[in-house]
Write a protein that holds these residues in place. Structure first.
Motif, PDB file in Angstrom:
ATOM      1  N   TYR A  33      12.920   7.109 -11.480  1.00 24.79           N
ATOM      2  CA  TYR A  33      13.269   6.019 -10.561  1.00 24.79           C
ATOM      3  C   TYR A  33      14.115   4.993 -11.296  1.00 24.79           C
ATOM      4  N   ARG A  57       3.226   0.941  -4.760  1.00 26.07           N
ATOM      5  CA  ARG A  57       2.625   1.461  -5.996  1.00 26.07           C
ATOM      6  C   ARG A  57       3.681   1.510  -7.100  1.00 26.07           C
ATOM      7  N   LEU A  58       4.880   1.917  -6.668  1.00 30.21           N
ATOM      8  CA  LEU A  58       5.992   1.988  -7.616  1.00 30.21           C
ATOM      9  C   LEU A  58       6.327   0.594  -8.151  1.00 30.21           C
ATOM     10  N   VAL A 112       8.885   3.738 -16.020  1.00 28.82           N
ATOM     11  CA  VAL A 112       9.265   4.143 -14.669  1.00 28.82           C
ATOM     12  C   VAL A 112      10.593   4.905 -14.671  1.00 28.82           C
ATOM     13  N   LYS A 170       0.806  -1.217   0.000  1.00 29.24           N
ATOM     14  CA  LYS A 170       0.000   0.000   0.000  1.00 29.24           C
ATOM     15  C   LYS A 170       0.840   1.269   0.000  1.00 29.24           C
ATOM     16  N   SER A 171       2.098   1.137   0.334  1.00 34.08           N
ATOM     17  CA  SER A 171       2.951   2.326   0.407  1.00 34.08           C
ATOM     18  C   SER A 171       3.266   2.826  -0.999  1.00 34.08           C
ATOM     19  N   ARG A 172       3.909   3.985  -1.065  1.00 33.85           N
ATOM     20  CA  ARG A 172       4.341   4.502  -2.367  1.00 33.85           C
ATOM     21  C   ARG A 172       5.264   3.503  -3.046  1.00 33.85           C
ATOM     22  N   PHE A 173       6.121   2.864  -2.247  1.00 34.86           N
ATOM     23  CA  PHE A 173       7.029   1.869  -2.808  1.00 34.86           C
ATOM     24  C   PHE A 173       6.234   0.754  -3.496  1.00 34.86           C
ATOM     25  N   VAL A 221       4.275  -1.923  -8.551  1.00 36.39           N
ATOM     26  CA  VAL A 221       3.271  -2.278  -9.558  1.00 36.39           C
ATOM     27  C   VAL A 221       3.572  -1.543 -10.871  1.00 36.39           C
ATOM     28  N   ALA A 222       3.985  -0.292 -10.746  1.00 33.16           N
ATOM     29  CA  ALA A 222       4.330   0.483 -11.941  1.00 33.16           C
ATOM     30  C   ALA A 222       5.514  -0.162 -12.661  1.00 33.16           C
ATOM     31  N   ARG A 268       6.283  -3.311 -12.592  1.00 32.50           N
ATOM     32  CA  ARG A 268       5.776  -4.544 -13.192  1.00 32.50           C
ATOM     33  C   ARG A 268       5.101  -4.254 -14.537  1.00 32.50           C
ATOM     34  N   ASP A 269       4.296  -3.185 -14.572  1.00 35.67           N
ATOM     35  CA  ASP A 269       3.487  -2.923 -15.762  1.00 35.67           C
ATOM     36  C   ASP A 269       4.188  -2.064 -16.810  1.00 35.67           C
TER      37      ASP A 269
END
Lengths: 364, 248
Positions: A230, A213-214, A225, A208-211, A216-217, A219-220
């Motif tokens: 980053y 979310r990052l 990214v 759930k943290s920003r990390f 998942v980003a 991954r996709d």
């Protein structure tokens, strides 16, 4: 808000089942089995994090499970041998002095730290080398699997240092307890369940943290990214190391729970079986990974007791079914059913509920 | 005005094909520069070199005095250069606000990233308003229309707080209304940012461009204001004439 409450409710229910109901209802033998499944569930949680959230298909988690297990096993062996003594298998193999790399493991603090730190260090090293070179997808999967195969060959080949095919077994004293005693088994069960619960909550926070979310980003759209400033290699390496640490801890718990750690428990096949279990449970949700590991191992035991040898076919068939019909696994099916029910209950508000292309949901 | 971006003697070769064949380009602080040219002129390649995606065979790209060639992509972003892509790439699983928040957060230390996002930061809120997606903030980016995705990308770019923005065909595939909206957005952003825009759309160019650089076969053909560029016979020959036929 109700989503959040339901999440907590489910977690409390599962905790109640595992910590109160199961110990009351299950006979000691079955409780010990469940403890073993929970160890696998911890590895599966790590796979869910690395693969489900981060897109790293790691087919070699057995390596980290093994590193943790052997670190624990080495301590127990040295403890049983007493000061200056040699583990039994070394004497049988004609080894006369304790190898240098065994020595630190006589200290319980060092051994317990190594249970997590060694797998983490190996994963950090591997991740730094591999992800920085932008090795990913199938190439990473193959690499991780090859690592598992190589690790087993190494363990089997060094009979005198590692116990070879037999691994490390015959422990007589587990932190002052008799490993065969019911009370020991029971406390090991509780420790394992608690570790799983704590790690799950931690992993959930991470997701759930920003990390998260990052992650998942990455991954996709790993390449995208980079243009957000980053370095995806760092994000992946850290996540991979966390999943390795989880596997190491699981391996360490497995040793006192089951009483053995050996190459056959951590090679290519056991590593793959856990990935299959995670896929069946639902890799995009952490709970799905855990669920998959417990159910698949439970089914494996139950099925093998009835029809020896048939399990492999059933497992394969299940995997194919899930991959083709429900790629999001059991949890995905559950979410779909839940959403469908919710939609049926209030059909006029269909405007906002129009089919939303959601590949994944944040695990509840 | 001082030069923000200085490109000198740039050459890019793909398997023997000279995609960029000696380009010199200077973009000043605060400028809004349009890059045009027929397909294969080297426009996107040029942006790829600036942002570290493609390595040049020769030449230098200096940004505020720093040489960019040889830096990794994310390092260049950290120096203050942001870009969008021809095919918009947003993270479909994440909500609109999460997409923007990630774009705005890369300067945070790693430890701070481990905390959960609480509410919406001012930067993100401002970006949401600029791109007009406030109402869709909590929806997954996967449900956005093509135009909205492009705006989200532009919003992510703004949220990064870059000194130089590179937009690769921001209005491609957009409806007339969406183009207009994007043009306004662009004018708004150009007020306090240095922007380079690659664009094919001549109508859009005439309305919103001031300074234009025309690329052709990997070299700079003409540079100047819109009227001068349009009047130039060389430009009409390689590009505008053909484009008018296309548009007709």
């Amino acid at each position: 808000m109700s989503e959040k409450l339901r999440g907590y409710g489910l977690f409390a229910l599962v905790a109640l089942l595992l910590l109160v109901v199961a110990p009351l209802v299950l006979p000691p033998f079955r409780l010990d089995e469940l403890a073993k499944y929970l160890c696998f569930a911890i590895v599966a949680l790590g796979i869910g994090l690395a693969w489900g959230q981060g897109g790293m298909l790691t087919l070699g988690q057995g390596v980290f499970f093994g590193l943790g297990g052997y670190a624990m096993g080495m301590y127990l062996k040295l403890h049983d041998a007493g000061p200056g003594g040699l583990p039994d298998f070394m004497e049988w193999s004609g080894v006369e002095t304790l190898p240098a790399f065994w020595k630190p493991f006589a200290n319980p603090v060092v051994a317990l730290a190594a249970v997590v730190l060694v797998p983490v260090a190996v994963a950090l090293l591997l991740g730094t080398l591999v992800f920085r070179q932008r090795v990913r997808g199938a190439y990473f999967a193959i690499l991780s699997q090859a690592l598992a195969a190589a690790f087993v060959i190494l363990l089997v080949g060094q009979q005198g240092l590692t116990g070879g095919t037999n691994g490390l077994t015959n422990f007589y004293d587990i932190f002052g307890q008799d490993p065969e005693a019911e009370s020991t088994q029971r406390s090991m069960y509780f420790v394992t369940a608690l570790v799983l619960g704590v790690l799950y909550l931690g992993a959930r926070q991470l997701v759930k943290s920003r990390f998260g979310r990052l992650l998942v980003a990455v991954r996709d759209g790993e390449d995208r990214v980079r243009f957000l400033g980053y370095n995806p290699a760092t994000v992946k390496t850290i996540t991979f190391a966390i999943s390795a640490g989880m596997a190491g801890l699981a391996g360490a718990l497995f040793v006192p729970v089951v009483g053995i750690i050996s190459p056959s428990l951590l090679g290519v096949v056991p590593s793959l079986e856990l990935v299959v279990a995670v896929a069946i449970g639902g890799r995009y949700a952490l709970a799905g990974a855990i669920l998959g590991a417990i159910i698949m191992n439970y089914a494996k035991t139950g099925f093998s007791e009835e029809f020896a040898g048939g399990w492999l076919y059933l497992q394969g068939a299940l995997f194919i079914l899930v991959m083709t019909l429900a790629p999001k696994g059991a949890i995905g099916v559950y979410h779909q059913a839940r959403d469908a029910l919710a939609r049926r209950r209030r059909p006029p508000a269909a405007e906002d509920d129009a089919p939303v292309p959601q590949k994944q949901e944040v695990p509840a | 005005m001082s030069a923000l971006l200085e490109i000198r003697g740039l050459e890019v070769v793909f398997d023997g094909f000279r995609a960029i064949d000696g380009i010199d380009l200077t973009v000043d602080q605060g400028e809004l520069r349009f890059l045009i040219g027929p397909n294969g002129a080297g426009k996107t390649t040029l942006i790829d070199v600036i942002t570290g995606l493609t390595r040049p065979a020769a030449g230098s790209v200096r940004f505020g005095g720093t040489e960019l060639v040889g830096h990794k992509e994310h390092k260049i972003v950290r120096l203050g250069i942001g870009r969008t892509f021809q095919t918009s790439v947003v993270f479909e699983e994440l909500s609109v606000v999460e997409n923007l928040d990630l774009a705005a957060s890369f300067r945070r230390p790693l430890a701070a990233l481990l905390r959960q996002r609480r509410g919406v930061s001012d930067t993100v809120r401002a970006a949401l308003e600029t791109i007009g997606l406030t109402d869709l903030a909590e929806r997954p980016a996967g449900v956005l229309s093509h135009g909205q995705r492009q705006w989200l990308e532009i919003g992510m770019l703004i949220a990064q707080g870059p000194k130089l923005l590179l937009l690769d065909e921001p209005v491609a595939g957009m409806s007339k209304d969406e183009r207009e909206r994007t043009g306004e957005l662009l004018t708004e952003i150009a007020k306090d940012h240095t922007v380079i825009v690659i664009e094919h759309d001549m109508e859009f160019l005439r309305r919103y461009a001031s300074q234009v650089t025309v690329l052709h076969e990997g070299t700079v053909l003409v540079e100047g204001d819109v009227a001068a560029v349009q009047a130039d016979p060389r430009v009409q020959e390689v590009y505008l004439g053909r484009s008018r036929e296309d548009a007709a």
